[in-house]
Design a protein around this motif. Sequence first.
Motif, PDB file in Angstrom:
ATOM      1  N   CYS A 112     -16.123  52.401 -48.623  1.00  0.00           N
ATOM      2  CA  CYS A 112     -15.628  51.062 -48.937  1.00  0.00           C
ATOM      3  C   CYS A 112     -15.839  50.190 -47.710  1.00  0.00           C
ATOM      4  O   CYS A 112     -15.585  50.624 -46.593  1.00  0.00           O
ATOM      5  CB  CYS A 112     -14.140  51.116 -49.296  1.00  0.00           C
ATOM      6  N   CYS A 128     -13.477  46.494 -52.755  1.00  0.00           N
ATOM      7  CA  CYS A 128     -12.790  47.679 -53.291  1.00  0.00           C
ATOM      8  C   CYS A 128     -11.284  47.452 -53.365  1.00  0.00           C
ATOM      9  O   CYS A 128     -10.504  48.296 -52.941  1.00  0.00           O
ATOM     10  CB  CYS A 128     -13.110  48.912 -52.470  1.00  0.00           C
ATOM     11  N   ARG A 199     -20.327  52.527 -58.681  1.00  0.00           N
ATOM     12  CA  ARG A 199     -19.000  53.161 -58.792  1.00  0.00           C
ATOM     13  C   ARG A 199     -19.031  54.416 -59.660  1.00  0.00           C
ATOM     14  O   ARG A 199     -17.995  54.879 -60.136  1.00  0.00           O
ATOM     15  CB  ARG A 199     -17.951  52.173 -59.323  1.00  0.00           C
ATOM     16  N   HIS A 215     -17.948  55.804 -54.277  1.00  0.00           N
ATOM     17  CA  HIS A 215     -17.150  54.598 -54.065  1.00  0.00           C
ATOM     18  C   HIS A 215     -15.672  54.961 -54.014  1.00  0.00           C
ATOM     19  O   HIS A 215     -15.205  55.835 -54.760  1.00  0.00           O
ATOM     20  CB  HIS A 215     -17.404  53.603 -55.202  1.00  0.00           C
ATOM     21  N   THR A 217     -13.160  53.369 -55.047  1.00  0.00           N
ATOM     22  CA  THR A 217     -12.469  53.050 -56.295  1.00  0.00           C
ATOM     23  C   THR A 217     -13.450  53.214 -57.457  1.00  0.00           C
ATOM     24  O   THR A 217     -13.877  52.235 -58.055  1.00  0.00           O
ATOM     25  CB  THR A 217     -11.892  51.621 -56.269  1.00  0.00           C
ATOM     26  N   PRO A 218     -13.817  54.451 -57.782  1.00  0.00           N
ATOM     27  CA  PRO A 218     -14.825  54.695 -58.824  1.00  0.00           C
ATOM     28  C   PRO A 218     -14.281  54.400 -60.216  1.00  0.00           C
ATOM     29  O   PRO A 218     -13.063  54.369 -60.433  1.00  0.00           O
ATOM     30  CB  PRO A 218     -15.126  56.186 -58.671  1.00  0.00           C
ATOM     31  N   LYS A 219     -15.204  54.185 -61.135  1.00  0.00           N
ATOM     32  CA  LYS A 219     -14.843  53.936 -62.524  1.00  0.00           C
ATOM     33  C   LYS A 219     -15.822  54.658 -63.435  1.00  0.00           C
ATOM     34  O   LYS A 219     -17.039  54.616 -63.196  1.00  0.00           O
ATOM     35  CB  LYS A 219     -14.862  52.438 -62.826  1.00  0.00           C
TER      36      LYS A 219
END
Length: 431
Positions: A112, A128, A199, A215, A217-219
């Motif tokens: 990040c 992030c 991400r 990342h 804050t992955p999604k």
Amino acid sequence: QHNVQMMGSNNGSLRAKTNQLSLKHKVFLTFAIVLMLSCRAVRFSILYIPQVVSPSVDGMSSSLLRHVPSQCHGVFSSSGDPSSVPENIVTKLNKVQATSHNHGRRSVVFACHRVWCNSGNYGHCEPCAGIGDRTRQLLSLITDALDKNIPFEIDAPQPGLQMREDVKYYSKYYDIPIFPFRVRLSDVLHWRDYDVSSRHIDMNDWGNRRKTFVHMTPKPYKIRQYDPCLFHAIIWPDPSLQRDIDWHLQRMFTSKRIGIHLRVGDAVAFENNSINNNDSRVEAVGGIENAVGKVLDCADELASKMLKSSESKNSTSTMTYFFATDSAKAKVIAARIMKKRQQPNDYGKTPLHFYTTEINPVSYLGGVSSDREAWLEAYLLSMMDGLVMNTTPSKEKGLYKGSAASESTFAMLAKNMGMIPDERVIKCDLI
């Protein structure tokens, strides 16, 4: 004549050598000046490489224990044979990280670069979220890595914080060793040789290559529970931030202290700064004035509860309320309400001492110092005896249109950092 010619030849040779020497000196001098200016420009990126000062099962120094809740003290100490110590989050961390920087050791890197997004407006920028969201996700990801027995590294500039040496990411391509320093030119240029902007996350891929970049804050990603002591085993304040924490705590001089965190939402707090989202947590419930009054009432309720359960016979005037918020306007309103409540006709209803920092929350939007100021308030909240946080209005009732969690992730981070017990936390409804 021959002698004269020889003298002339010698003089010419001497001049050539002098010119050549002069050129070498000029090159060397130019290089020295460039190096000096580079060092001045990157003073924040020159890292001394000391021995690892990370917390371990062999004990934690008293200076580092100052910010660690008492519930975690036992985790950072041991006696006798280390092999006889029952496994806890720190022993597990030490075991997995033991070979994290060894050649050929495979690891996962959590990345990040938020602080670069408004720092000179150049180079790599990886938004992030705020420290509440990204820290809880980071600790969850680290827990996943430890469960998989995969070492991890963190590539995320964190102004005001120090990290364990064995969790810091060092680019082998762009770090220039100058004994005993390491100049991180990649940090100066705000540049990275990987891309995590998608991400994407695939935990099955962790450990299959030397470095797997993820990342912070992955999604999509489902956040799991983590041991609160894990935070303190990895991160702690740097000396400058610790001095600021101590300075503010000394001004909250009463025996009991309650932290109040009012989150009004980005759309309200930063309305004049081109924030394009629907995160307004107070407009549908009476506005900022009502919200401030509600959280102060909740603080009074918690103060009364805490004093009844303690041996102290003093009134609520022995309390300090530390007020933190994402709204500069809310700070002004809170100070005005508290001053009015402390008049003789209302004396005793609220604490004698009200405290807030001079931080303007607008600064949280960017800049290198923004995260440091947020961490300052997070640490202060975590060191309070009790905590009040407002809940997010109901979506089902049409009172909220944003995407925030049911309560502030920043406030919940502070609660977990301080391991404040549930019975000393009030989640305050603003309606």
